[in-house]
Write an enzyme that holds these catalytic residues in place. Structure first.
Site, short mmCIF file in Angstrom:
data_model
loop_
_atom_site.label_atom_id
_atom_site.label_comp_id
_atom_site.label_asym_id
_atom_site.label_seq_id
_atom_site.Cartn_x
_atom_site.Cartn_y
_atom_site.Cartn_z
CE LYS A 365 -28.89 42.87 -13.41
NZ LYS A 365 -28.41 41.89 -12.42
CD GLU A 451 -24.09 25.90 -10.22
OE1 GLU A 451 -24.68 26.95 -9.89
OE2 GLU A 451 -23.98 25.51 -11.41
NE ARG A 479 -26.56 24.85 -12.31
CZ ARG A 479 -26.94 25.33 -13.49
NH1 ARG A 479 -28.21 25.25 -13.85
NH2 ARG A 479 -26.08 25.89 -14.30
#
Length: 723
Positions: A365, A451, A479
């Protein structure tokens, strides 16, 4: 484990044979010669013996020096590209230069607009390679989550509009089907790409088409169960599908701890360091697969036993994770080597019936931009910044965010109650629980992007007498809704749901808008539903949640900063009486009943009405949607001609519960004028948060205008308040 080594040709040859036949058992298959290049990353082949390899000299390429001066960069190659078709004839050297130009372009653009920076910088080579080899929009590329899609947008006809990204009427921050034919699937939430890609691949097969489908998913997103459900189904269906696993050892979410970046949690991140491509296993497995197809379904059991035996001979523990799911594994590959990426994608593209293939690439990243590479959060999400230094233009607000007030209050409560524990789903930074983790490391749990698991994990904690606080963004809790219903509310377990980012969220747009939480939580029989009108109320409601120990509860609070009210001493709130609201301002004729921080707009509307029209209205803070304060509602109805309920949520929420109460109690049988002000029944696009409130019709002026329309004021008065 990370190490510096040489990528061996044999790393890929097991997955890239041109044809599947009995010749797979010989050594004459087509191999994939890869330019040897020293690279630091995750080795899949560490410790594996390769007897027929020659030790070629290691070639170390010298990276170019990129320019981040703040001036518009020179991009001679990028200037020739409007769409991916213009990339097809570029040489490898030109593709490498294009990657550098894209990085300079992204830093220049995002420094002026803000947005998601480092994820896009990390996939420059990957994006260029994909668009060079494949042909969108006929071929489908699905970017998981979508934080990394800026290079994709630049190369697919949207470069001239990148300065509008995440702004009102501008480009969306995520891939969006309505925005471009090259955006095969709209994203924003994690771990959906493989499911969508598999659906597209199966549809292609049923329709007799020949296009390719590619899912690009990060190692963080691979911590979610949906990704494994999709891979399991992909292995069974055996449709041609390419999965690119972008492994950057960073969850592409604001999940950094206070002390630095947080890698993806769980066993997967460890397994990825051990994965290896085994030539022997691939050859024997394909042979067994071919025999099975010839002899029929009765040989499946025998083939499975052969499969297991071969894996035991040729692979280390954990090496066959993806192979176990029926997906062919290739890698790991240096995700910043454009030559290798192009070569591998071409070979996979040429394979006639590969079935599902996973290509494991290693990226970094923020690659190529030193400030991002050095930052603790890799400059994941940024506001405007100086491209020369990476220093962001963050003005210091007068108040903290509601997220920070939540974290400070929970820390204060946990300091007094050792049973309090906190759970988040790879969102330590976003929920503020990274601060809680710093103080109570053994009482804070990052479960990954999971979740569903977070909710039921919290339910399990509650069964043993702990006091779990499950902090999840409002839109992300969608979710895990089945778990909220079945595992928590049905069993009346005292899990406390902290729903951050409730209401409109600005630049992140409809994928992150918390419009529905009041509706889907308040319909549950055992759930207590709260919403604070300011930061002090938030702290009192957290104290209330601690005290509620016989049923589940939740509270919603917005993205944004507090209003500057006096806070409780030491951030320690006082429990509220359940189901009791309060009157903030006394007036006559008209009462406005608000739920949540929209109460501040109700008070501002009352000021406008008093100053402009001489109308004095009552303003009440409901505090609770469930249970409702019936006495307060009856009082407001009996003392006023007009009642207006206001909420920053969808239809079916707080106002629906009030209307139901009014009907059941006969309060609509007389002369009362009642109006509900809610979010419109449509998705509100990304943009400035105040602009979204205006578009939704929930600004102070809109509330004041609604009052005037009900008390008989004329059009002149409406124009006077500048609507």
């Amino acid at each position: 484990m990370a190490f510096c080594g040489v990528m061996n040709n044999s790393l890929f040859q097991s997955s890239l044979y041109s044809h599947y036949s009995s010749s797979l058992l010989s050594s004459s298959g087509t191999t994939l010669p890869v330019k040897r290049q020293k690279y630091c990353g995750i080795s899949a082949a560490q410790g594996e013996s390769h007897t027929n390899e020659t030790n070629d000299a290691v070639v170390k390429t010298t990276p170019r020096t990129l320019q981040f001066t703040g001036e518009k960069p020179s991009t001679p190659i990028l200037d020739t590209i409007n769409y991916p078709i213009h990339m097809k004839n570029l040489s490898l050297e030109e593709l490498e230069k294009l990657c550098d130009e894209i990085r300079e372009e992204i830093v220049y653009t995002v420094s002026q607009t803000g947005g998601h920076l480092s994820s896009s910088l990390g996939v420059s080579e990957l994006t260029v390679a994909l668009h060079h080899v494949f042909s969108t929009p006929d071929d489908k590329i699905i970017w998981d989550v979508g934080h990394q899609a800026y290079p994709h947008k630049i190369l697919t006809g949207r470069r001239s509009r990148m300065h509008t990204i995440r702004k009102t009427f501008g480009l969306a921050g995520f891939p969006k089907r309505e925005e471009s034919a090259h955006d095969a699937f709209g994203v924003g939430h994690s771990s959906t790409s493989i499911s969508a890609a598999l659906g597209m691949a199966v549809a292609r097969d049923l329709l007799g088409k020949k296009n390719h489908v590619i899912s690009v998913i990060g190692d963080g997103a691979m911590t979610a169960g949906q990704a494994y459900e999709a891979m399991n189904n992909a292995g069974f269906l055996d449709s041609n599908l390419i999965i690119v696993l972008n492994d950057n050892k960073q969850v592409s979410l604001p999940t950094a701890t206070v002390d630095g970046p947080a890698p993806p949690v769980g066993a997967l991140s460890k397994t990825l360091t051990r994965l290896q491509a085994s030539t022997k296993f691939r050859i024997l497995r394909e042979a067994a697969k071919g025999i099975t197809k010839q002899m029929g379904n009765k040989t499946h059991e025998i083939a499975a036993k052969v499969d297991t035996y071969v894996r035991g001979m040729s692979g280390k523990p954990g090496s066959s994770l993806f192979e176990e799911l029926g997906i062919y594994y290739i890698g790991p590959v240096d995700g910043h080597n454009i030559e290798d990426l192009v070569h591998i994608f071409k070979k996979v593209k040429e394979m006639p019936t590969p079935g599902p293939v996973l290509i494991h690439i290693i990226t970094e990243k923020g690659k190529g931009y030193p400030p991002a590479e050095a930052a603790s959060d890799k400059m994941h999400g940024v506001v405007k910044f100086d491209p020369r230094t990476g220093k962001q233009s963050k003005s210091k607000p007068k108040t903290l965010s509601y997220t920070q007030y939540f974290a400070d209050s929970l820390i204060a409560e946990a300091g007094k109650d050792e049973k309090i524990v906190a759970i988040h789903a790879a969102m330590g930074g976003g929920t503020g629980l990274n601060v809680f983790h710093k103080r109570f490391p053994n009482r804070c749990f990052d479960v990954g992007i999971a979740e569903q698991h977070a909710v039921t994990f919290a339910a399990g904690l509650a069964t043993e007498g702990l006091k779990p606080f499950c902090a999840i963004y409002s839109s992300f809790l969608q979710r895990g809704y089945d778990q909220v219903v079945h595992d928590v509310d049905l069993q009346k377990l005292p899990v406390r749901f902290m729903m951050d980012r409730a209401g409109l969220v600005g630049a992140d747009g409809p994928t992150h808008c918390g419009a529905f939480d009041t509706t889907f939580m308040a319909c549950l029989p055992n759930m207590i539903v709260m919403a604070p009108s300011d930061e002090a109320e938030l702290m009192h409601m957290i104290a209330t949640s601690v005290a509620i120990d016989d049923r589940p509860s939740c509270l919603r609070y917005p993205r944004g900063n507090g209003v500057g009210v006096t806070l409780p001493l030491n951030n320690k709130g006082t429990p509220l009486e359940i189901g009791k609201g309060r009157i903030l301002r006394k007036g006559n004729r008209v009462a406005i009943l608000g739920f949540g921080t929209i109460v501040q707009n109700c008070l501002a509307a009352a000021d406008i009405l008093q100053e402009v029209c001489g109308i004095f209205v009552s303003v009440a803070d409901a505090r609770f949607c469930k249970p409702l304060d019936g006495d307060l509602i009856k009082q407001l109805v009996h003392e006023h001609e007009v009642l207006i309920t206001v909420e920053e949520g969808s239809i079916g929420g707080f106002s629906a519960h009030v209307s139901h109460f009014l009907c059941l109690n006969g309060l609509l049988d007389g002369n009362l004028k009642w109006r509900a002000m809610v979010l419109p029944d449509r998705y509100i696009e990304h943009g400035d948060q105040n602009g979204q409130i205006e578009e939704a019709g929930l600004s102070p002026k809109h509330i004041a205008a609604t009052v005037l329309s009900l008390v008989g004021e004329g059009k002149d008065t409406l124009s006077f308040i500048n609507l």
